[in-house]
Enzyme design. Structure first.
Site, PDB file in Angstrom:
ATOM      1  N   LYS A 155       0.850  -1.195   0.000  1.00  0.00           N
ATOM      2  CA  LYS A 155       0.000   0.000   0.000  1.00  0.00           C
ATOM      3  C   LYS A 155       0.876   1.232   0.000  1.00  0.00           C
ATOM      4  O   LYS A 155       1.892   1.277   0.704  1.00  0.00           O
ATOM      5  CB  LYS A 155      -0.857  -0.034   1.275  1.00  0.00           C
TER       6      LYS A 155
ATOM      7  N   LYS B 269       4.939   2.366   8.405  1.00  0.00           N
ATOM      8  CA  LYS B 269       3.758   3.140   8.777  1.00  0.00           C
ATOM      9  C   LYS B 269       2.539   2.231   8.933  1.00  0.00           C
ATOM     10  O   LYS B 269       1.800   2.323   9.912  1.00  0.00           O
ATOM     11  CB  LYS B 269       3.498   4.176   7.666  1.00  0.00           C
TER      12      LYS B 269
ATOM     13  N   LYS C 238       5.426   2.504  -2.960  1.00  0.00           N
ATOM     14  CA  LYS C 238       5.253   3.902  -3.358  1.00  0.00           C
ATOM     15  C   LYS C 238       5.475   4.014  -4.849  1.00  0.00           C
ATOM     16  O   LYS C 238       6.236   3.229  -5.433  1.00  0.00           O
ATOM     17  CB  LYS C 238       6.295   4.783  -2.644  1.00  0.00           C
TER      18      LYS C 238
ATOM     19  N   THR D 130      -5.163  12.565   6.843  1.00  0.00           N
ATOM     20  CA  THR D 130      -3.764  12.704   7.271  1.00  0.00           C
ATOM     21  C   THR D 130      -3.654  13.875   8.258  1.00  0.00           C
ATOM     22  O   THR D 130      -3.002  13.768   9.306  1.00  0.00           O
ATOM     23  CB  THR D 130      -2.825  12.883   6.058  1.00  0.00           C
TER      24      THR D 130
ATOM     25  N   ASN E 137      -2.720  19.383   1.140  1.00  0.00           N
ATOM     26  CA  ASN E 137      -3.730  18.512   1.750  1.00  0.00           C
ATOM     27  C   ASN E 137      -3.439  18.264   3.238  1.00  0.00           C
ATOM     28  O   ASN E 137      -4.328  18.389   4.076  1.00  0.00           O
ATOM     29  CB  ASN E 137      -3.804  17.184   0.982  1.00  0.00           C
TER      30      ASN E 137
ATOM     31  N   SER F  70      -7.446   5.179   4.238  1.00  0.00           N
ATOM     32  CA  SER F  70      -7.361   4.434   2.976  1.00  0.00           C
ATOM     33  C   SER F  70      -7.766   2.979   3.215  1.00  0.00           C
ATOM     34  O   SER F  70      -8.483   2.370   2.421  1.00  0.00           O
ATOM     35  CB  SER F  70      -5.934   4.448   2.431  1.00  0.00           C
TER      36      SER F  70
HETATM   37  N1  GLU Z   1       0.531   8.981   0.481  1.00  0.00           N
HETATM   38  C1  GLU Z   1       0.034   8.802   1.793  1.00  0.00           C
HETATM   39  C2  GLU Z   1       1.148   8.445   2.752  1.00  0.00           C
HETATM   40  O1  GLU Z   1       2.303   8.721   2.501  1.00  0.00           O
HETATM   41  C3  GLU Z   1      -1.154   7.848   1.860  1.00  0.00           C
HETATM   42  C4  GLU Z   1      -0.891   6.464   1.379  1.00  0.00           C
HETATM   43  C5  GLU Z   1      -2.138   5.601   1.273  1.00  0.00           C
HETATM   44  O2  GLU Z   1      -3.213   6.039   1.650  1.00  0.00           O
HETATM   45  O3  GLU Z   1      -1.983   4.466   0.801  1.00  0.00           O
HETATM   46  O4  GLU Z   1       0.918   7.942   3.824  1.00  0.00           O
END
Ligand code: GLU
Length: 424
Positions: free
Chosen positions: A78, A102, A114, A198, A229, A358
């Protein structure tokens, strides 16, 4: 946002080395099995593609694009997709690894990944962005999947790009699978509460940290770097909790008001001003490199990575830093901040609210049953407080910084998964 020269220098730092440095320290503290450390020190899969796109002027431009899967030990990978000019393999690797940790800190059933495209979305038309995004989705046909690898927005992308990707993906596979991507617009399977999530996570983590330090939020001051955001929602939610937000900044301007900035006014201003703060009169403009070192209780870096370095760390006056951005603090600044007694709520905890919601979006997509915003927020807050509690407990048990404690929290979970699944 730091002075522009600082940012240019910062971009040359090796970000994946930042991850490995912290990973190594945490691994030593818990005597992580060396074979697990070896596995997690590498990314499972790295994809780099060249995407030719017809530009509005008829020329063909070729864009570099990446997807890196760091780990799938806990579950499908993810992580977001970033559109920025400094996207490169090292950065995407680091961001993918951070997603692994995370997701584990937030106790989500996911590994980490990513993606990124080297481009400047601000200089592209909507049509160009759509063609680029659809080309990226096509190239990732065998990579993305609802139970395989689930992307989401990151810097430079939003629900709009997610909608193009889910559309392209569903057309390719001939089925409607909304859960292949999260952060979608609400009307096509997005979750209520995802957009602010976030920032909400940053707010919940801030309140938890203030409570630990026995600081009354109503008497606390905050500085927020970044008004995209993450930063804008974080500033709004902190303001709504009664904190006095004395300074905010984005790439266009930094605004200071010791009496407190009215964040509702700032939000209204940017919504009418091309999303930038330049010209906002709710305070006076200060040089951007002064933002991070202003007197305040809570500092929220929610813009770019590598903004807190060994040069500005000694000057930081905040009692608490809550990392809204991914990787805002360089390893060499960690020690300085620790010696100064500044409590740093690390990125892999502080900004995990986004991926947490998410996950809720993905669960709702799989069930085909949607929750109210209150339900989402309540579940989010519980997850965040639990994660904070676990990290805090590990911090006390191992007598380490909160950052290393967050890695320890993650590693304990991932180590079990790696050992259960095996290495192959
Ligand atoms: N891009 C966000 C992060 O760095 C969200 C990632 C997601 O929701 O999968 O945590």
């Amino acid at each position: 946002m730091g002075s522009s020269s600082t940012l240019t220098e910062a971009h040359h730092e090796n970000l994946f080395a930042s991850v490995l440095a912290r990973l190594q320290t945490a691994a030593e503290k818990i005597q992580l099995k060396p074979q697990v450390l070896k596995v997690l020190s590498n990314c499972q899969k790295e994809i780099k593609v060249s995407l030719p796109v017809v530009m509005d002027n008829g020329n063909i431009e070729v864009f570099e694009a990446y997807r890196v899967i760091h780990s799938t030990h806990v579950g499908p990978s993810k992580g977001g997709i970033r559109y920025a000019m400094d996207v490169n393999d090292d950065e995407v690797r680091a961001l993918a690894a951070w997603m692994t940790f995370k997701c584990a800190v937030a106790d989500l059933p996911y590994g980490g990944a990513k993606g990124g495209i080297k481009c400047d979305p601000k200089k592209m038309s909507v049509g160009e962005l759509e063609r680029l995004t659809r080309a990226y989705a096509k190239a990732m046909k065998n990579v993305f999947g609802v139970n395989l690898d689930i992307p989401a927005p990151d810097m430079g992308t939003s629900g709009r790009e997610m909608a193009w990707i889910v559309d392209e993906f569903n057309k390719m596979i001939g089925e409607d699978v909304p859960g292949v991507i999260t952060g979608k617009p609400i009307n096509i399977g997005g979750s209520l509460g995802r957009e602010a999530a976030t920032g909400r996570g940053v707010m919940v983590n801030t309140l938890q940290a203030l409570e630990k330090l026995k600081i009354d939020p109503k008497k606390a001051t905050a500085v927020v770097q970044g008004f995209g955001n993450v930063g804008s929602h974080a500033a709004r939610l902190l303001f709504e909790q009664g904190l006095k937000v004395v300074a905010i900044g984005d790439h266009s301007a930094s605004i200071y008001n010791p009496n407190g900035i009215n964040i509702s006014d700032a939000l209204q201003y940017v919504s009418k001003n091309n999303r930038v703060l330049k010209g906002f009169t709710g305070g006076h403009e200060i040089p951007s490199d002064q933002l991070l070192t202003l007197p305040c209780d809570v500092l929220v870096p929610a813009a770019l990575q590598n903004v807190i370095n060994e040069h500005n760390a000694p000057k930081i006056q905040a009692k608490i830093i809550v990392e809204g951005a991914n990787g805002p603090t360089l390893p060499e600044a960690d020690d300085i901040l620790n010696q100064k007694g500044i409590l740093v709520v690390p990125d892999i905890l502080a900004n995990s609210g986004g991926v947490t919601v998410s996950y809720f979006e993905w669960v709702q997509n799989k069930a085909g049953f949607y929750w109210s915003e209150d339900e989402v927020n309540q579940k989010h807050d519980i997850k965040m407080k639990t994660a904070f509690g676990k990290v805090w407990a590990n911090m006390e048990e191992y007598k380490v910084s909160m950052r290393i404690a967050a890695y320890i929290t993650a590693l304990k979970k991932i180590e079990k998964a790696v050992m259960d699944k095996g290495f192959y």
